[in-house]
Design a protein around this motif. Structure first.
Motif, PDB file in Angstrom:
ATOM      1  N   ALA A 124      15.372  10.202  -2.418  1.00  0.00           N
ATOM      2  CA  ALA A 124      15.206   9.568  -0.870  1.00  0.00           C
ATOM      3  C   ALA A 124      15.183   8.111  -0.664  1.00  0.00           C
ATOM      4  CB  ALA A 124      13.930  10.277  -0.246  1.00  0.00           C
ATOM      5  N   PRO A 125      15.787   7.645   0.283  1.00  0.00           N
ATOM      6  CA  PRO A 125      16.277   6.164   0.579  1.00  0.00           C
ATOM      7  C   PRO A 125      14.706   5.556   0.416  1.00  0.00           C
ATOM      8  CG  PRO A 125      17.630   7.284   1.789  1.00  0.00           C
ATOM      9  CD  PRO A 125      16.652   8.393   1.242  1.00  0.00           C
ATOM     10  N   ALA A 126      14.523   4.471  -0.174  1.00  0.00           N
ATOM     11  CA  ALA A 126      13.100   3.968  -0.099  1.00  0.00           C
ATOM     12  C   ALA A 126      13.273   2.439  -0.512  1.00  0.00           C
ATOM     13  CB  ALA A 126      12.251   4.471  -1.146  1.00  0.00           C
ATOM     14  N   ARG A 127      12.349   1.652  -0.229  1.00  0.00           N
ATOM     15  CA  ARG A 127      12.222   0.362  -0.507  1.00  0.00           C
ATOM     16  C   ARG A 127      10.998   0.086  -1.687  1.00  0.00           C
ATOM     17  NH1 ARG A 127       9.969  -4.353   2.645  1.00  0.00           N
ATOM     18  NH2 ARG A 127       9.481  -2.718   4.271  1.00  0.00           N
ATOM     19  N   ILE A 128      11.030  -0.606  -2.811  1.00  0.00           N
ATOM     20  CA  ILE A 128      10.178  -0.976  -3.409  1.00  0.00           C
ATOM     21  C   ILE A 128       9.630  -2.510  -3.389  1.00  0.00           C
ATOM     22  CG2 ILE A 128       9.455  -1.234  -6.090  1.00  0.00           C
ATOM     23  CD1 ILE A 128      11.738   0.732  -6.624  1.00  0.00           C
ATOM     24  N   ILE A 129       8.420  -2.501  -3.327  1.00  0.00           N
ATOM     25  CA  ILE A 129       7.907  -4.083  -3.167  1.00  0.00           C
ATOM     26  C   ILE A 129       6.633  -4.294  -4.431  1.00  0.00           C
ATOM     27  CG2 ILE A 129       6.180  -5.581  -1.873  1.00  0.00           C
ATOM     28  CD1 ILE A 129       6.930  -3.896   0.893  1.00  0.00           C
ATOM     29  N   SER A 130       7.132  -5.056  -5.156  1.00  0.00           N
ATOM     30  CA  SER A 130       6.056  -5.261  -6.285  1.00  0.00           C
ATOM     31  C   SER A 130       4.791  -5.766  -5.740  1.00  0.00           C
ATOM     32  CB  SER A 130       6.888  -6.741  -7.100  1.00  0.00           C
ATOM     33  OG  SER A 130       8.084  -6.198  -7.751  1.00  0.00           O
ATOM     34  N   LEU A 131       3.824  -5.537  -6.553  1.00  0.00           N
ATOM     35  CA  LEU A 131       2.462  -5.540  -6.080  1.00  0.00           C
ATOM     36  C   LEU A 131       1.726  -6.324  -7.503  1.00  0.00           C
ATOM     37  CD1 LEU A 131       1.400  -2.190  -4.816  1.00  0.00           C
ATOM     38  CD2 LEU A 131       1.895  -4.557  -3.642  1.00  0.00           C
ATOM     39  N   PRO A 132       0.507  -6.819  -7.398  1.00  0.00           N
ATOM     40  CA  PRO A 132      -0.200  -7.375  -8.552  1.00  0.00           C
ATOM     41  C   PRO A 132      -0.500  -6.281  -9.604  1.00  0.00           C
ATOM     42  CG  PRO A 132      -1.311  -8.038  -6.663  1.00  0.00           C
ATOM     43  CD  PRO A 132      -0.214  -6.965  -6.044  1.00  0.00           C
ATOM     44  N   GLU A 133      -0.692  -6.718 -10.865  1.00  0.00           N
ATOM     45  CA  GLU A 133      -1.211  -5.781 -12.022  1.00  0.00           C
ATOM     46  C   GLU A 133       0.150  -4.852 -12.392  1.00  0.00           C
ATOM     47  OE1 GLU A 133      -4.857  -4.238 -10.667  1.00  0.00           O
ATOM     48  OE2 GLU A 133      -5.982  -5.888 -10.796  1.00  0.00           O
ATOM     49  N   GLY A 134       1.081  -5.174 -12.194  1.00  0.00           N
ATOM     50  CA  GLY A 134       2.380  -4.395 -12.563  1.00  0.00           C
ATOM     51  C   GLY A 134       2.641  -3.189 -11.856  1.00  0.00           C
ATOM     52  N   ARG A 135       1.856  -3.077 -10.729  1.00  0.00           N
ATOM     53  CA  ARG A 135       2.043  -1.750  -9.862  1.00  0.00           C
ATOM     54  C   ARG A 135       3.313  -2.130  -8.512  1.00  0.00           C
ATOM     55  NH1 ARG A 135      -3.632   1.043  -8.493  1.00  0.00           N
ATOM     56  NH2 ARG A 135      -4.386   0.891 -10.624  1.00  0.00           N
ATOM     57  N   VAL A 136       3.793  -0.987  -8.029  1.00  0.00           N
ATOM     58  CA  VAL A 136       4.729  -1.331  -6.969  1.00  0.00           C
ATOM     59  C   VAL A 136       4.423  -0.285  -5.840  1.00  0.00           C
ATOM     60  CG1 VAL A 136       6.645  -1.993  -8.461  1.00  0.00           C
ATOM     61  CG2 VAL A 136       6.111   0.791  -7.732  1.00  0.00           C
ATOM     62  N   GLN A 137       4.548  -0.690  -4.590  1.00  0.00           N
ATOM     63  CA  GLN A 137       4.586   0.174  -3.425  1.00  0.00           C
ATOM     64  C   GLN A 137       5.770   0.579  -3.242  1.00  0.00           C
ATOM     65  OE1 GLN A 137       3.270  -1.793   0.387  1.00  0.00           O
ATOM     66  NE2 GLN A 137       2.485   0.286   0.862  1.00  0.00           N
ATOM     67  N   VAL A 138       6.183   1.875  -2.948  1.00  0.00           N
ATOM     68  CA  VAL A 138       7.305   2.552  -2.553  1.00  0.00           C
ATOM     69  C   VAL A 138       7.275   3.008  -0.941  1.00  0.00           C
ATOM     70  CG1 VAL A 138       9.012   4.373  -3.196  1.00  0.00           C
ATOM     71  CG2 VAL A 138       7.535   3.456  -4.842  1.00  0.00           C
ATOM     72  N   LEU A 139       8.196   2.511  -0.205  1.00  0.00           N
ATOM     73  CA  LEU A 139       8.077   2.810   1.297  1.00  0.00           C
ATOM     74  C   LEU A 139       9.224   3.909   1.595  1.00  0.00           C
ATOM     75  CD1 LEU A 139       7.182  -0.504   2.709  1.00  0.00           C
ATOM     76  CD2 LEU A 139       5.477   1.225   2.410  1.00  0.00           C
ATOM     77  N   PHE A 140       8.938   4.781   2.045  1.00  0.00           N
ATOM     78  CA  PHE A 140      10.235   5.739   2.269  1.00  0.00           C
ATOM     79  C   PHE A 140      10.755   5.573   3.675  1.00  0.00           C
ATOM     80  CE2 PHE A 140       8.303   7.580  -1.376  1.00  0.00           C
ATOM     81  CZ  PHE A 140       9.122   7.988  -2.185  1.00  0.00           C
ATOM     82  N   GLU A 141      12.175   5.907   3.753  1.00  0.00           N
ATOM     83  CA  GLU A 141      12.646   5.880   5.143  1.00  0.00           C
ATOM     84  C   GLU A 141      12.257   7.116   5.776  1.00  0.00           C
ATOM     85  OE1 GLU A 141      16.867   5.552   5.238  1.00  0.00           O
ATOM     86  OE2 GLU A 141      17.129   3.517   4.397  1.00  0.00           O
ATOM     87  N   GLU A 142      11.977   8.273   5.236  1.00  0.00           N
ATOM     88  CA  GLU A 142      11.543   9.494   5.803  1.00  0.00           C
ATOM     89  C   GLU A 142      10.360  10.017   5.181  1.00  0.00           C
ATOM     90  OE1 GLU A 142      12.711  10.721   8.423  1.00  0.00           O
ATOM     91  OE2 GLU A 142      14.570   9.563   8.897  1.00  0.00           O
TER      92      GLU A 142
END
Length: 356
Positions: A311-329
């Motif tokens: 599914a289409p998504a945007r990845i945003i880098s976070l501290p401590e080697g984590r990421v947030q994944v934001l989905f279009e749907e």
């Protein structure tokens, strides 16, 4: 001189045809069946499983038919430490792990490769459906197989070192063709069913397995709604996973879904239709294949379980080697403990474990 390849053989049709193809391509092939399950979980056969005594015998018969050596290597201690123990711990912590990913990560492309190199082999191969290529800059990349059997999701943790020394002979072959090739070659496993279940858990009874394995009975607790109101009693959190609707053991006027598992308080949070969807997740324990480090933001297609569609998504880098994944749907049943794998078209960018 042709390269020497150690081929992991499960006793199924895929790895058997992989052996056939490697021989046709001029490799020196030795088959190896990894004995993974400890003695107490071994049996003559297991419908839909793998790694049984019958599977070892099937792999041996295929190797005899093809005229190649067959080895059996004991990995039971590593399998218990790196696959079964974490599986039990994760379920007890309210998460839902994928033991096949851990098996690939720690056993097939780590321990097996290490032993192969100790024995003088140039690399390893398996019957997975995925594609490995090297780009012009010398980086090794993993791609989805264009077939209906693509297994790149469970391979996202592979490193550059492992990709450079691994062959996937089936890559872009369709499964019916693989079975046809096995039958034409007279391989005794041509019509053998595919593995479907976790090899060390019978009849998908995860809670029963964890109770027997740990010696600990699951602790009952409360079903609660999203506002914390008690709805009833559950049998223990190991009986449930996020997104579950059936088998709750309690009836409601309308369908209710497991939205969250609160292991600390032994609570299972339920919600009405729609509450099982979410538009974001946090992931960690990441492995990147397409590059060493991701940019601050990255557009991908993200897959939150093996059977899910990317599914289409945007990845945003976070501290401590984590990421947030934001989905279009919004995505259904994003489950802590499962893997999220990132794609750009057919390229596997990387992946990690869903934390929340």
């Amino acid at each position: 001189m042709s390269k020497k390849i150690l081929l992991g053989m499960s006793g199924g049709v895929d790895s058997s045809v992989a052996a056939l193809l490697l021989l046709q391509q001029g490799y020196q092939v030795t088959g190896v069946t990894m004995r993974l399950r400890p003695d107490e979980y071994m049996c003559d056969s297991q419908s839909g499983g793998c790694c049984s005594l019958d599977d070892i015998d099937d792999a041996r018969r295929v190797c005899y038919r093809l005229g190649i050596e067959h080895l059996v290597m004991n990995f039971t201690d590593s399998f218990r430490r790196d696959v079964i123990d974490p599986f039990a711990r994760e379920y007890q912590a309210g998460r839902t792990p994928n033991p096949c990913i851990d098996c690939n990560r720690y056993l097939k492309f780590s321990e097996l490769l290490r032993r192969a190199e100790q024995l003088g082999f140039d690399g390893v191969a398996t019957g997975h459906y995925a594609i490995v290529r090297q780009n012009e800059q010398g980086r090794w990349l993993l791609y989805r197989s264009p077939t209906g059997k693509d297994q790149s999701y469970v391979l996202y943790s592979m490193t550059q070192y492992q990709l450079a020394r691994t062959l996937f002979p089936l890559s872009d072959l369709e499964k019916p063709l693989v079975r046809q090739m096995a039958e034409e070659a007279g391989l005794p496993v041509a019509k053998k069913p595919d593995s479907q279940e976790i090899c060390f858990v019978e009849n998908k009874d995860y809670a029963g397995f964890i109770r027997r394995y740990t010696g600990q009975d699951p602790q009952p607790g409360d079903f609660v709604d999203l506002d914390g109101n008690v709805l009833g009693q559950h049998r223990g959190i190991t009986h449930y996973t996020v997104g579950q609707r059936k088998g709750l053991g309690i009836s409601f006027p309308q369908p209710m879904y497991v939205v969250r598992i609160d292991a600390a308080n032994h609570r299972v949070v339920l919600g009405k239709e729609g509450s099982q969807y979410s538009s974001s997740l946090i992931a960690g324990d990441l492995n990147w294949i397409a590059f060493d480090e991701p940019p601050a933001e990255l557009l991908v297609q993200a897959k939150v379980r093996y059977q899910a569609q990317p599914a289409p998504a945007r990845i945003i880098s976070l501290p401590e080697g984590r990421v947030q994944v934001l989905f279009e749907e919004p995505q259904r049943a994003i489950t802590p403990g499962q893997a999220v794998v990132f794609y750009q078209d057919d390229l596997v960018v990387g992946g990690g474990t869903i934390f929340e």
